[in-house]
Design a protein around this motif. Structure first.
Motif, PDB file in Angstrom:
ATOM      1  N   GLN A 121       0.851  -1.218   0.119  1.00 20.23           N
ATOM      2  CA  GLN A 121      -0.125  -0.124  -0.062  1.00 20.23           C
ATOM      3  C   GLN A 121       0.615   1.268  -0.028  1.00 20.23           C
ATOM      4  OE1 GLN A 121      -2.830  -0.038   3.071  1.00 20.23           O
ATOM      5  NE2 GLN A 121      -3.831  -2.051   2.501  1.00 20.23           N
ATOM      6  N   LEU A 122       1.922   1.273   0.776  1.00 21.56           N
ATOM      7  CA  LEU A 122       2.761   2.349   0.779  1.00 21.56           C
ATOM      8  C   LEU A 122       3.567   2.923  -0.433  1.00 21.56           C
ATOM      9  CD1 LEU A 122       4.154   2.223   4.452  1.00 21.56           C
ATOM     10  CD2 LEU A 122       2.667   3.707   3.568  1.00 21.56           C
ATOM     11  N   ARG A 123       3.956   1.669  -1.269  1.00 26.23           N
ATOM     12  CA  ARG A 123       4.552   1.987  -2.354  1.00 26.23           C
ATOM     13  C   ARG A 123       3.527   2.504  -3.525  1.00 26.23           C
ATOM     14  NH1 ARG A 123       6.682  -3.331  -1.381  1.00 26.23           N
ATOM     15  NH2 ARG A 123       5.125  -4.582  -2.548  1.00 26.23           N
ATOM     16  N   SER A 124       2.169   2.203  -3.314  1.00 24.46           N
ATOM     17  CA  SER A 124       1.426   2.930  -4.150  1.00 24.46           C
ATOM     18  C   SER A 124       1.292   4.425  -3.694  1.00 24.46           C
ATOM     19  CB  SER A 124       0.061   2.234  -4.161  1.00 24.46           C
ATOM     20  OG  SER A 124      -0.055   1.097  -4.686  1.00 24.46           O
ATOM     21  N   ALA A 125       1.111   4.684  -2.271  1.00 25.84           N
ATOM     22  CA  ALA A 125       1.008   5.887  -1.967  1.00 25.84           C
ATOM     23  C   ALA A 125       2.244   6.680  -2.194  1.00 25.84           C
ATOM     24  CB  ALA A 125       0.914   5.889  -0.382  1.00 25.84           C
ATOM     25  N   THR A 126       3.664   6.262  -2.268  1.00 25.64           N
ATOM     26  CA  THR A 126       4.740   6.675  -2.465  1.00 25.64           C
ATOM     27  C   THR A 126       4.513   7.291  -3.849  1.00 25.64           C
ATOM     28  OG1 THR A 126       5.906   5.483  -0.966  1.00 25.64           O
ATOM     29  CG2 THR A 126       7.176   6.695  -2.622  1.00 25.64           C
ATOM     30  N   ALA A 127       4.116   6.634  -4.705  1.00 24.68           N
ATOM     31  CA  ALA A 127       4.085   7.168  -6.210  1.00 24.68           C
ATOM     32  C   ALA A 127       3.403   8.418  -6.527  1.00 24.68           C
ATOM     33  CB  ALA A 127       3.601   6.210  -7.010  1.00 24.68           C
ATOM     34  N   GLN A 128       2.537   8.900  -5.441  1.00 23.67           N
ATOM     35  CA  GLN A 128       1.885   9.987  -5.601  1.00 23.67           C
ATOM     36  C   GLN A 128       2.646  11.305  -4.794  1.00 23.67           C
ATOM     37  OE1 GLN A 128      -0.698  10.287  -7.337  1.00 23.67           O
ATOM     38  NE2 GLN A 128      -1.168   8.282  -7.614  1.00 23.67           N
ATOM     39  N   ARG A 129       3.665  10.788  -4.187  1.00 20.34           N
ATOM     40  CA  ARG A 129       4.630  11.952  -3.328  1.00 20.34           C
ATOM     41  C   ARG A 129       3.542  12.875  -2.408  1.00 20.34           C
ATOM     42  NH1 ARG A 129       9.375  11.207  -4.602  1.00 20.34           N
ATOM     43  NH2 ARG A 129      10.221  13.117  -3.587  1.00 20.34           N
ATOM     44  N   PRO A 130       2.837  12.120  -1.553  1.00 17.62           N
ATOM     45  CA  PRO A 130       1.889  12.895  -0.677  1.00 17.62           C
ATOM     46  C   PRO A 130       2.832  13.650   0.421  1.00 17.62           C
ATOM     47  CG  PRO A 130       1.796  10.914  -0.188  1.00 17.62           C
ATOM     48  CD  PRO A 130       2.480  10.899  -1.376  1.00 17.62           C
ATOM     49  N   GLU A 131       2.061  14.712   0.795  1.00 22.22           N
ATOM     50  CA  GLU A 131       2.789  15.610   1.969  1.00 22.22           C
ATOM     51  C   GLU A 131       2.443  14.988   3.264  1.00 22.22           C
ATOM     52  OE1 GLU A 131       2.608  19.696   1.943  1.00 22.22           O
ATOM     53  OE2 GLU A 131       3.508  19.993   0.130  1.00 22.22           O
ATOM     54  N   LEU A 132       1.304  14.258   3.332  1.00 20.84           N
ATOM     55  CA  LEU A 132       0.834  13.460   4.649  1.00 20.84           C
ATOM     56  C   LEU A 132       0.416  12.072   4.103  1.00 20.84           C
ATOM     57  CD1 LEU A 132      -0.175  13.392   7.702  1.00 20.84           C
ATOM     58  CD2 LEU A 132      -2.140  14.184   6.812  1.00 20.84           C
ATOM     59  N   VAL A 133       0.662  11.163   5.003  1.00 19.89           N
ATOM     60  CA  VAL A 133       0.207   9.812   4.817  1.00 19.89           C
ATOM     61  C   VAL A 133      -0.358   9.268   6.091  1.00 19.89           C
ATOM     62  CG1 VAL A 133       0.827   7.195   4.660  1.00 19.89           C
ATOM     63  CG2 VAL A 133       1.758   8.877   3.092  1.00 19.89           C
TER      64      VAL A 133
END
Length: 294
Positions: A121-133
Motif C-alpha cells: 500500500q505504501l509503495r502505491s502511496a509513495t508514487a503520488q509523493r503526498p505531503e501526509l500519509v
C-alpha cells in the motif's frame, strides 16, 4: 659577545616558560602568532530539525476496512466516499485540510488488510509523493478466528518499523499520522448488552473478541483478555516506532474514544458508521493541526 649571551639566555628562559605552561611556544620568544592550522576552522552548521506542517497539501491513506468506510453506507460494501481520511461526502480530513481534495488525496487502504500488507500500500502511496500519509492498521491482526492466529506482537512491530523506514527513504519529508487500534474489548463490553448486536456478531465478526459475547466463562474471559493485551502491544509498537521519526505522529485518542451506538454500523455493529467516520476525522484533524509548541 655579551649581547649574544643575553639573547641566548632570554631564548632559553622563554623555552622553559613555554614548556611549563604547555603553551606550544617556538624558540623565538617574540613570536606568538603561530597557531594550529585547524584552530580557526569553522564547524559545519547543524542541519535544521524538520518541523511539522499542520496544513499539508496532499494526503494518501493506507490501512484496513475502517479507512475504506466498510459497512458505513450499505451492507458488506466499501464506501470510501465517507472515509475519515479521504472521503468526499463528509467533512473528512482531506475535505478539511486540502483546497482540492478530489485531486490531492488517494485511498490505498484495503478491507481485510493486516500490517503485512502495508509495504504494498505504501509503495502505491509513495508514487503520488503526498505531503501526509495516514495509517490505521492492526484491528485485523487481532481479529482472527483464534488468539493463536493473531499476528505476534514482535512481528507486528518489525513489520511496521520496516514499512515506515521504507516510506522515509522514499519520501524524507512526508509526514505520517498513525491512528491507534480501537479498543475492541470496550466494543464487546458495551455491545454484549444488546441482543441484536450479539446476534449479528455470531456471523463471524472479530471472533477472537466477539465470539460467545454473553459468555462469562473463564476461558472466554481469558481469550478476550489475550486479545485486549495484544491490541495494547500493537499500540505500543505503533507509538514507539513513530516516536523515533520526527515527522510521525501517533494518536492514542482513537483507542481511548468510546464509540456510541450511532457511531457504529447498524449492519455489523463493529465498523464505524458515517457518524463514527466523522469522529475519526475530527480526532485526526485535531492531532495533525496541533503545533509542535502546543
Amino acid at each position: 659577545m655579551r649581547s649574544t649571551r643575553l639573547r641566548r639566555s632570554t631564548t632559553a628562559a622563554a623555552l622553559l616558560t613555554c614548556a611549563a605552561l604547555l603553551a606550544g611556544c617556538t624558540s623565538d620568544s617574540g613570536d606568538t602568532s603561530a597557531k594550529s592550522s585547524t584552530a580557526g576552522a569553522k564547524r559545519p552548521a547543524p542541519k535544521p530539525t524538520p518541523t511539522w506542517d499542520p496544513r499539508p497539501d496532499s494526503i494518501a491513506s493506507v490501512g484496513d476496512s475502517i479507512t475504506r468506510g466498510f459497512d458505513a453506507c450499505s451492507v458488506l460494501s466499501d464506501c470510501p466516499e465517507v472515509s475519515w481520511s479521504t472521503g468526499t461526502d463528509m467533512a473528512s480530513l482531506a475535505q478539511r485540510l486540502l483546497p482540492d481534495p478530489t485531486r490531492r488525496s488517494w485511498n490505498y487502504a484495503k478491507t481485510g488488510a493486516v500490517v503485512a500488507d502495508l509495504p504494498a500500500q505504501l509503495r502505491s502511496a509513495t508514487a503520488q509523493r503526498p505531503e501526509l500519509v495516514t495509517v490505521m492498521i492492526g484491528a485485523n491482526d487481532a481479529c482472527q478466528d483464534t488468539v493463536a492466529q493473531m499476528t505476534p506482537a514482535a512481528d507486528f512491530r518489525t513489520q511496521f518499523a520496516s514499512s515506515l523506514s521504507d516510506l522515509r527513504r522514499a519520501l524524507p519529508k512526508t509526514q505520517v499520522y498513525v491512528a491507534s487500534v480501537p479498543d475492541l474489548k470496550r466494543l464487546w463490553s458495551e455491545g454484549r448488552k444488546d441482543p441484536v448486536r450479539r446476534q449479528v456478531w455470531k456471523l463471524g465478526i472479530c471472533p477472537s473478541m466477539l465470539r460467545d459475547a454473553q459468555s462469562t466463562h473463564e476461558r472466554a474471559n481469558d481469550r478476550r483478555e489475550q486479545v485486549n493485551h495484544r491490541v495494547q502491544e500493537y499500540n505500543a509498537a505503533l507509538r514507539d516506532v513513530c516516536a523515533k521519526d520526527v515527522l510521525c505522529r501517533y494518536d492514542g485518542a482513537v483507542h481511548a474514544y468510546r464509540f456510541t451506538g450511532d457511531e457504529l454500523s447498524q449492519w455489523d455493529w463493529f465498523h464505524p458508521s458515517k457518524e463514527g467516520q466523522q469522529k475519526l476525522a475530527s480526532l485526526a484533524y485535531t492531532e495533525i493541526t496541533r503545533r509542535d509548541d502546543a
